[in-house]
Design an enzyme around this catalytic site. Sequence first.
Site, PDB file in Angstrom:
ATOM      1  N   ASP A   9       0.865  -1.182   0.000  1.00 36.59           N
ATOM      2  CA  ASP A   9       0.000   0.000   0.000  1.00 36.59           C
ATOM      3  C   ASP A   9       0.905   1.237   0.000  1.00 36.59           C
ATOM      4  OD1 ASP A   9      -2.198   1.616   0.103  1.00 36.59           O
ATOM      5  OD2 ASP A   9      -2.613   1.291   2.229  1.00 36.59           O
ATOM      6  N   ASP A 103      -2.889   2.414  -6.134  1.00 40.22           N
ATOM      7  CA  ASP A 103      -1.729   2.405  -5.234  1.00 40.22           C
ATOM      8  C   ASP A 103      -1.698   1.215  -4.284  1.00 40.22           C
ATOM      9  OD1 ASP A 103      -3.917   3.197  -3.698  1.00 40.22           O
ATOM     10  OD2 ASP A 103      -2.733   4.536  -2.453  1.00 40.22           O
ATOM     11  N   GLU A 104      -2.346   0.127  -4.655  1.00 38.83           N
ATOM     12  CA  GLU A 104      -2.484  -0.976  -3.704  1.00 38.83           C
ATOM     13  C   GLU A 104      -2.645  -2.291  -4.456  1.00 38.83           C
ATOM     14  OE1 GLU A 104      -5.589  -2.091  -0.051  1.00 38.83           O
ATOM     15  OE2 GLU A 104      -6.002  -0.439  -1.425  1.00 38.83           O
TER      16      GLU A 104
END
Length: 379
Positions: A9, A103-104
């Site tokens: 993350d 973003d993960e």
Amino acid sequence: MRRWIMHVDMDAFFASVEQFDNPKLLGLPVIVGGQSDRGVVSTCSYEARVYGVHSAMPMVEARRLCPQAVFLQGRMKRYQEVSRQIMAVFDSFSPLVEQLSVDEAFLDISGMELLAGCERDIGLQVKKAIKEKTGLTASVGIAPNKFLAKLASDMQKPDGLVVIRAEEAEAILRPLPVRRIFGIGRSAEKSLLQFGIATIGQIADADVHILQKALGSNAAVVKQLAHGLDDRPVVNDYTAKSIGKECTFEHDLHTEEERRHAVLDLCGRVGWRLRRSGFVGYTVTLKVKFASFKIITRSITAEGPVAYDEEIFELAQKLMQSVKWTEGVRLLGVSVAHLEPVGAVPVLNFVEDERLGKRNQAVDKLKAKFGEDIIKRGF
């Protein structure tokens, strides 16, 4: 071979990109999101978080809490460019990468330790590669399953690396509040507290019949998670990448009421398609084409899976608040991406969602029998 799942993350992703691109912002509170009074916070730097600012907060509240912050509209194209670089790093470490948002992601690194060292070393290598490629930091959680890996990645933010081993999982979980279990919201927490259940350990110890009264049909699954058990696989390829619906209007839309009615209808159509296809999703995108033919998109990622019309519309409304409606609208579109099959999601439809579930099921039966246009939702 021991199973190892990694959850990565990025730390305050949008704000961190802005700080990297403009070093003058380093160390300053940075808040990214819609700049109008009705806008919401997309992401904020850790310097802003100490003032109580957080994502999805109304921008008016963020300005009250941290008036000295640097407020930015955001640059989605730039964030997507950096996201592609990050995902390329993930692909270089594992053939099984499940992207959850820009973003993960989850990575299945089972057996990789035979090539690249122990699981912690692999986590360090991933963090280093991201830093070298983008200049940004990431928090990494590594564990035997998705639930524990995601939990671990949040334990030492920012720039953290936490490994949870199977034999220590229950001891780590027991003192944590029930809200740390994926999908337990305020309403479910309130229901559990009525039975004196405030921690994950108390869920693990509770009689399943008591949990059923608080959590409904999810009781058994939640009890499994409380023991640190989760057998969902990391899956990186679905036939359907997203499910959406667009509508071009005969006459341009000019009022807020017209836009809201149109988006509500689109959310109903998308929700129906999701449930009919057996998927839930995490990222809702709003597409707008103005009278000038200018096209913009806005996206938001939910904390948990969504499939109900009301859930999609709630997120779409937040996106609408971030748009400057300066001219008429020719087209609107709503889509849901980062899909998972319903059966792959460990926690869904808690007690607070049971009425939503029944209402959506009733609508779905009508649509299945008489067609999609047989019923539309009102405000």
